[in-house]
Structure formats: structure tokens, C-alpha cells
Design a protein around this motif. Sequence first.
Motif, PDB file in Angstrom:
ATOM      1  N   THR A  75       0.695  -1.061  -0.419  1.00 58.78           N
ATOM      2  CA  THR A  75      -0.270   0.146   0.278  1.00 58.78           C
ATOM      3  C   THR A  75       1.160   0.598   0.520  1.00 58.78           C
ATOM      4  O   THR A  75       2.154   1.349   0.692  1.00 58.78           O
ATOM      5  CB  THR A  75      -1.098  -0.524   1.154  1.00 58.78           C
ATOM      6  OG1 THR A  75      -1.550  -1.092   1.234  1.00 58.78           O
ATOM      7  CG2 THR A  75      -2.326   0.652   1.028  1.00 58.78           C
ATOM      8  N   ILE A  76       0.538   2.258  -0.595  1.00 55.46           N
ATOM      9  CA  ILE A  76       1.652   3.466  -1.066  1.00 55.46           C
ATOM     10  C   ILE A  76       1.781   4.051   0.325  1.00 55.46           C
ATOM     11  O   ILE A  76       0.297   4.900   0.633  1.00 55.46           O
ATOM     12  CB  ILE A  76       0.715   3.717  -2.280  1.00 55.46           C
ATOM     13  CG1 ILE A  76       1.475   3.411  -3.619  1.00 55.46           C
ATOM     14  CG2 ILE A  76       1.942   5.524  -2.217  1.00 55.46           C
ATOM     15  CD1 ILE A  76       0.943   3.978  -4.238  1.00 55.46           C
ATOM     16  N   PRO A  77       2.368   4.330   1.046  1.00 54.59           N
ATOM     17  CA  PRO A  77       1.997   5.367   2.362  1.00 54.59           C
ATOM     18  C   PRO A  77       1.829   6.843   2.236  1.00 54.59           C
ATOM     19  O   PRO A  77       2.053   6.799   1.037  1.00 54.59           O
ATOM     20  CB  PRO A  77       3.599   5.352   3.079  1.00 54.59           C
ATOM     21  CG  PRO A  77       4.998   4.925   1.469  1.00 54.59           C
ATOM     22  CD  PRO A  77       3.695   3.817   0.873  1.00 54.59           C
ATOM     23  N   PHE A  78       1.182   6.703   3.384  1.00 53.32           N
ATOM     24  CA  PHE A  78       1.136   8.875   3.683  1.00 53.32           C
ATOM     25  C   PHE A  78       1.546   9.101   4.429  1.00 53.32           C
ATOM     26  O   PHE A  78       2.743   8.522   5.222  1.00 53.32           O
ATOM     27  CB  PHE A  78      -0.526   8.368   3.842  1.00 53.32           C
ATOM     28  CG  PHE A  78      -0.749  10.727   4.173  1.00 53.32           C
ATOM     29  CD1 PHE A  78      -1.644  10.344   2.732  1.00 53.32           C
ATOM     30  CD2 PHE A  78      -0.900  10.797   5.238  1.00 53.32           C
ATOM     31  CE1 PHE A  78      -1.846  11.589   2.565  1.00 53.32           C
ATOM     32  CE2 PHE A  78      -1.391  12.701   5.214  1.00 53.32           C
ATOM     33  CZ  PHE A  78      -2.194  12.891   4.332  1.00 53.32           C
ATOM     34  N   ASN A  79       2.371  10.396   3.485  1.00 51.85           N
ATOM     35  CA  ASN A  79       3.070  11.424   4.476  1.00 51.85           C
ATOM     36  C   ASN A  79       2.724  12.079   5.517  1.00 51.85           C
ATOM     37  O   ASN A  79       2.290  12.582   5.320  1.00 51.85           O
ATOM     38  CB  ASN A  79       3.726  12.119   4.311  1.00 51.85           C
ATOM     39  CG  ASN A  79       4.729  11.713   2.059  1.00 51.85           C
ATOM     40  OD1 ASN A  79       5.291  10.877   2.415  1.00 51.85           O
ATOM     41  ND2 ASN A  79       4.208  12.034   1.041  1.00 51.85           N
TER      42      ASN A  79
END
Length: 233
Positions: A75-79
Amino acid sequence: MWSSLTASFSKLGLRNAAVAGPSVASPVRSLHMTSAARPSLRTTPASPTSQLGSARHKSNLAPRRTKYRKAHKITIPFNTGGSTKGTTVQEGVYGIRLLAPARLSAKQLVAAETALKRKLKVVKGAQVFLRVFPDIPVCIKGNETRMGKGKGSFEYWACRANMGKVIFEIGGPVEIRPEVAKEALRLASAKLPVPTEFVTTASAPRLGNKVLQPAAASSATDGPDSTPAPTSS
């Protein structure tokens, strides 16, 4: 009679040999060629590109080599750490920025870049900068396949981009009008499966859903400082 025919044929063969001269090599001599004239039986190993039947061109967005053959699907992480790296225009003057995390394939990036360059063809000297590169191998299994038996076969190359990442930038030594740049970047964003926004060099960095304003601008919007009332002695 037979003896006369044999004698005539033998004379004819000797005459043809005399006319041909010494330049014609005999078949016995051709079997004893020198080592330099013999064809080499040692073959050079073929390169990987020749084995595949095609070479990697500049327009093919694919890495030359990778450390691993396959990669995990994450899953593309959230900054959330406060980093705003890659959210502002660095190389050009105008650009487009993602408003949601996405996994962009090489085919989508090539289609967007082609549409962008086609629109900017009238501006001589305009340059296009691609801020991401597809280096993640995506593997897909067939439909109605049982679980297990491996990850699946390679399908295409892709890249992971967080929210606020600048994907394309345009600029160069020539001046590009804002309306032309906005229309060209709009055509490019139509090829991407994620909403984008138009940014310039004056745009503030983005941290997730929040656009960070400079400290001077934020202090100016706070209002005048309130001074405490004097106290009587």
C-alpha cells in the motif's frame, strides 16, 4: 574409334587447363587452407538484448537491471513525517502534482508524455521533465487461478507515487505562456488514473491534503499583536 574419342577428350581437358592458368586452385589444395583462412568455429556469446530480439530505446521506460526479479505489492504510504520532498517544481516552470496516491504504469507515463510533447511542439525549445521512473515489476496471475503456486508472471513496469508528488514539469530556455502550459498539462493529466493540480515555481509545497504556507504569510494573517492593558500602581 573409342581410342580416338578418348584422346580427343584428353587433349581438350589439357587445353582448358592451360587457358585457365595458375589462378584456379585445385580441389586437393583447397583442403589445406591456412589457419587464418579457415572459418572460426568459436562463437561469441549473444548479448541479452539480441536474445530478446529487441533493444531498449530511450522511449521505453524500463530499468536496465534490477536487484530482484519480482517485488511485493504494498500500500502506498501516506506522508505523515512532515517531508515535502518532491512536491514543488524544481527543473521547469510549470508542472502537475498528484492529489491522491497512485501506482502509475510505464504505459500511462508514456501516453501522458506523448500528449504533452505533441501540444508543446509549436513552442521551439520547450523541454519536458519526468520526475518519476517505473522501476517496480508488477506480476499478475490469470483469472480463476488457485492460491499458491508462486506470485505470477511479469506483466509491466510501474512506479509508486505519493500524494503531492510532482510528475511532469515543463520549461526550458524559452518562455512558455501560462495558458499554453496549462492546456498541455491538462492533456497529460487526462492520461493518468488519478486527479492532479496545476502548479508553478511559486506554488507552496504540499503535505498530504494540506498546502503549507510560508512562515511570513502565516504570521501576517494572524492579525495585529494584542498589547496588555497598563496596570495602575
